[in-house]
Design an enzyme around this catalytic site. Structure first.
Site, PDB file in Angstrom:
ATOM      1  N   ASP A 286      15.741 -33.313  33.458  1.00  0.00           N
ATOM      2  CA  ASP A 286      14.740 -32.419  34.042  1.00  0.00           C
ATOM      3  C   ASP A 286      14.602 -32.810  35.517  1.00  0.00           C
ATOM      4  O   ASP A 286      15.137 -33.818  35.973  1.00  0.00           O
ATOM      5  CB  ASP A 286      13.408 -32.479  33.291  1.00  0.00           C
ATOM      6  CG  ASP A 286      12.609 -31.183  33.493  1.00  0.00           C
ATOM      7  OD1 ASP A 286      12.911 -30.436  34.450  1.00  0.00           O
ATOM      8  OD2 ASP A 286      11.683 -30.914  32.715  1.00  0.00           O
TER       9      ASP A 286
HETATM   10  C1  NOJ Z   1      10.868 -28.636  35.459  1.00  0.00           C
HETATM   11  C2  NOJ Z   1      10.658 -28.033  34.112  1.00  0.00           C
HETATM   12  O1  NOJ Z   1      10.129 -28.980  33.213  1.00  0.00           O
HETATM   13  C3  NOJ Z   1      11.915 -27.449  33.526  1.00  0.00           C
HETATM   14  O2  NOJ Z   1      11.596 -26.801  32.327  1.00  0.00           O
HETATM   15  C4  NOJ Z   1      12.562 -26.522  34.500  1.00  0.00           C
HETATM   16  O3  NOJ Z   1      13.708 -25.937  33.936  1.00  0.00           O
HETATM   17  C5  NOJ Z   1      12.907 -27.294  35.750  1.00  0.00           C
HETATM   18  N1  NOJ Z   1      11.694 -27.824  36.341  1.00  0.00           N
HETATM   19  C6  NOJ Z   1      13.637 -26.435  36.782  1.00  0.00           C
HETATM   20  O4  NOJ Z   1      12.791 -25.499  37.304  1.00  0.00           O
END
Ligand code: NOJ
Length: 746
Positions: A286
């Site tokens: 993430d």
């Molecule tokens: C953080 C989020 O937790 C995740 O779900 C997302 O895909 C990413 N940012 C990218 O935006």
């Protein structure tokens, strides 16, 4: 007989041919990956494992980096996120084509509930229990996103969530592992289509692996402390379902699980996902989560964080730059064997081949297709239908709804009546060149629906937040002139979503006071509740005449709401998550254990598992939702009452539409394993059917009970079906059980 034999032979030959063709194809991809990898330097390999955010949109804390183009040219970047439109993706891809090996970039994006056409937020869509509709919305989102240069969505989020304080409850399919698994597979199927190589398919990404939805206290990014049994039984099944559906990628997660950050969690990624489940795709971190392991306190610095993540099985680094800065050194220091890097790169390149990017890196960059798909009227039509299917009718006193289209005067009141973008929910994508306010507002939906003979009056009444009651007088004035009042209240769309946890989940501000004032006029009031989570709204629930929970429905919200209000669509949705009576009950879910001192009513609190100051029952139960018509269940029959593990029981019943309207019913099958080697929940959803019935019509439906439906993880985490007695319950919700029987597994 001979013909039958020939047919079987023919089918077998065909299957063998298909199998060998698929193997040959796979071999070609593998060989092609190998041939690229033989040419790659270590730095180029690490480059493939590095993902950056494009500079224009940010969905996390930005790192300013003016060197992106240079790094792409040097082969140091494998993927970009938040890069939308054919124009923008072409620009970056052209730069990648200037690199030594010309390995194409992957463009990833949070296409969570639609791209240009916005669909209901995932939790709303889950209320439809309509797997075809859910697949269709993902399919359309993929068609639009792929036409805009995108290869990969960071969806579906398949985290089970049982805490509505958690802002991301809006992004999943609710509390139940069975329903969650079915929906996870439906979404993967929709995004990826039949074949990743089709130009309108994009890779799906099951996230967040794992247990992110169980953040302590509902606070986003918080720790998770969970037994292995709960993990396997409740939180992992939707991920497994995504793997079985062929999901191309996984995203790990911000939280730690029992003290080990998910990003550096070998048990989750290498042992379970890539080991036991034999997942062949790749895992992305993430946003910044590799570097964030330092904050967790499991590693000292970025070097150790990198070692932990790669060892655990994380193949691509989203935005933390840890892989770029540390992997080469780790290889040099012999801490990371080159095999680990090769395995990660092979997985990533395989997907680039499967997407056809090595054949044509610009195949998703076609402005004509982009123009055509982003203006496809079929998408709008589907968005409206799916939105109507996501609206839950919670209350309908005196059969107030549906309203007659010849109602003389309607007062439409509330801070969300004329809102535009609010209807889109949290994860809408700003598509360059397209007006992001192009939304059918709730007001417009009503205007579109009623004829000239109906007078529509409007007052805002109050804001979503704050104490200002100065608009009440005008609202009351128009309510008095109307035959019926519709009041649209709720959250702002950015009150739920990532980093949007709330400790107070009441309807904000003075909105319920406005309802009180309107009810005092004596007029019937239909309340529309707009939200990204289950809210607590006891005053509204107890006093409004009718309630539609509309969540955030997307670009066609207004028309869909009007379709339901006036009965052009008879609501069929049911809640995929329990609505609490008070935050004090959270976490509350239907499939709880019985305990040693079960409480069965609020009248007896004598040394049993109850609250002294609060009911133990939810406001609205899992699986609950009304229709304009009524359904009766009858004639329950089991083909037998004893089965061996190899046998099956056929369950049949009749469902009748006993009301005046055509409608759809979601018939739910729950089981209870009465005595297990470990305690079993009082009820578990094991199957459901959504059926359409004309007014007055009856239909037989059947379910099949097999060993799989009776199995669970025992104390040794073995998946077993233990002999014994089972209760079978057929319900219109988890609380409203209509028919019961029991059977025995021998
Ligand atoms: C953080 C989020 O937790 C995740 O779900 C997302 O895909 C990413 N940012 C990218 O935006």
């Amino acid at each position: 007989m001979k013909t039958k034999f020939n047919t079987v032979l023919w089918i077998l030959l065909l299957l063998a041919y298909q199998l060998s063709f698929a193997q040959a194809q796979q071999k070609t991809v593998d060989q092609r990956v190998d041939s690229v990898m033989r040419l790659m330097t270590l730095d180029e390999k690490i480059g493939q494992m590095n993902q950056y955010n494009d500079d224009r949109i940010a969905t996390g804390p930005i790192t300013v980096d003016n060197e992106k183009a240079k790094q792409i040219r040097n082969g140091q970047v494998g993927s970009l996120l938040n890069c939308v439109s054919t124009e923008r993706t072409r620009k970056w891809q052209e730069i990648a084509m200037q690199s030594r090996l010309k390995i194409p970039l992957l463009f990833g994006q949070d296409v969570v509930h639609g791209y240009k056409t916005t669909f209901p937020i995932p939790l709303a869509e889950a209320c439809s229990w309509d797997l075809d509709a859910i697949t269709l919305s993902a399919r359309i989102a993929a068609t639009e996103a792929s036409a805009s240069g995108i290869h990969w969505t960071f969806a579906p989020m398949v985290d089970i969530a049982r805490d509505p304080r958690w802002g991301r409850v809006m992004e999943g399919a609710g509390e139940d592992p069975y329903l969650g698994s079915m929906i996870a597979a439906a979404r993967v199927k929709g995004f990826q289509g039949d074949n990743l190589g089709d130009v309108n398919s994009i890779m799906a990404c099951a996230k967040h692996f794992a247990a992110y939805g169980a953040a302590i206290g509902g606070r986003d990014y918080n720790s998770v402390d969970m037994s292995d049994r709960l993990l396997w039984e409740v939180y992992l099944p939707p991920f497994k379902a995504a793997v079985d559906a062929g999901v191309a990628t996984f995203m790990n997660s911000f939280n730690d699980l029992n003290g080990v950050p998910a990003t550096g969690n070998k048990y989750l990624q290498r042992d379970i996902l890539k080991g036991k489940w034999a997942f062949t795709g790749f895992v992305v971190s993430d946003w910044g989560s590799i570097g964030e392991m330092i904050n967790h306190g499991n590693v000292k610095n970025e070097y150790e964080a990198t070692l932990s993540a790669i060892t655990a099985g994380c193949d691509m680094d989203m935005e933390s730059r840890s892989y770029k800065n540390n992997l080469a050194q780790l290889v040099k220091d012999k801490k990371v064997p080159i095999d680990l890097i090769d395995d990660a790169v092979r997985r990533i390149l395989q997907k680039k081949f499967e997407l056809g990017l090595f054949d044509d890196p610009f195949r998703y960059c076609n402005p004509e297709r982009e123009q055509k798909e982003l203006n496809n009227p079929e998408h709008t039509k589907a968005a409206r239908e799916i939105a109507a299917r996501s609206i839950v009718l919670l209350k309908n006193e005196n059969q107030l709804l549906p309203l007659s289209k010849s109602t003389k005067t309607i007062a439409f009141i509330g801070p969300l009546v004329k809102a535009l973008k609010q209807n889109k929910g949290f994860w809408d994508v700003e598509v360059p060149g397209y007006d992001s306010n192009f939304i059918v507002s709730q007001w417009q939906g009503l205007v579109n629906k009623v004829g000239l003979k109906t007078k529509l009056l409007y007052a805002k009444g109050c804001n979503i937040e704050g104490n200002d009651r100065s608009g009440f007088a005008e609202a009351i004035k128009i309510a008095k002139k109307a035959d019926v009042v519709i009041l649209s209240i709720g959250e702002r769309r950015d009150m739920s979503g990532e980093a949007k946890s709330r400790s107070n989940i009441d309807i904000p501000g003075v909105q319920e006071d406005l309802l009180k004032a309107l009810l005092a006029t004596g007029k019937p009031v239909v309340v529309l509740i707009n939200a990204g989570r289950p809210l607590v709204f006891n005053y509204t629930a107890d006093n409004a005449t009718a309630i539609l929970y509309t969540w955030w429905l997307g670009s066609e919200a207004g028309d869909a709401i009007a379709d339901v209000i006036f009965g052009d669509y008879n609501p069929s949705a049911k809640l995929p998550i329990t609505f609490p009576l008070s935050v004090g009950q959270i976490p509350i879910y239907y499939s709880h254990f019985n305990t040693g001192r079960p409480a069965t009513s609020d009248n007896n609190r004598n040394y049993n598992s109850s609250y002294n100051d609060l009911s133990i029952f939810p406001k609205f139960a899992f699986g609950y939702g009304l229709s304009y018509t009524t359904f009766e269940y009858s004639n329950l029959k089991l083909s037998k009452n004893k089965m061996t593990p190899d046998e099956k029981i056929e369950v049949s019943l009749t469902v009748s539409n006993t009301g005046k309207y055509d409608g759809e019913e979601i018939v739910q099958l729950y089981l209870r394993d009465k005595v297990g080697s470990i305690a079993r929940p009082v009820k578990e959803l094991k199957d459901f059917k959504k059926i359409a019935l004309k007014a007055g019509e009856s239909k037989p439906i059947t379910f099949t009970i097999d060993k799989e439906k009776l199995s669970f993880y025992n104390q040794q985490l073995q998946w077993v079906a233990e002999p014994g007695d089972f209760d079978l319950m057929i319900g219109a919700s988890s609380e409203n059980i209509r028919l019961r029987d029991s059977f025995e597994l021998l």
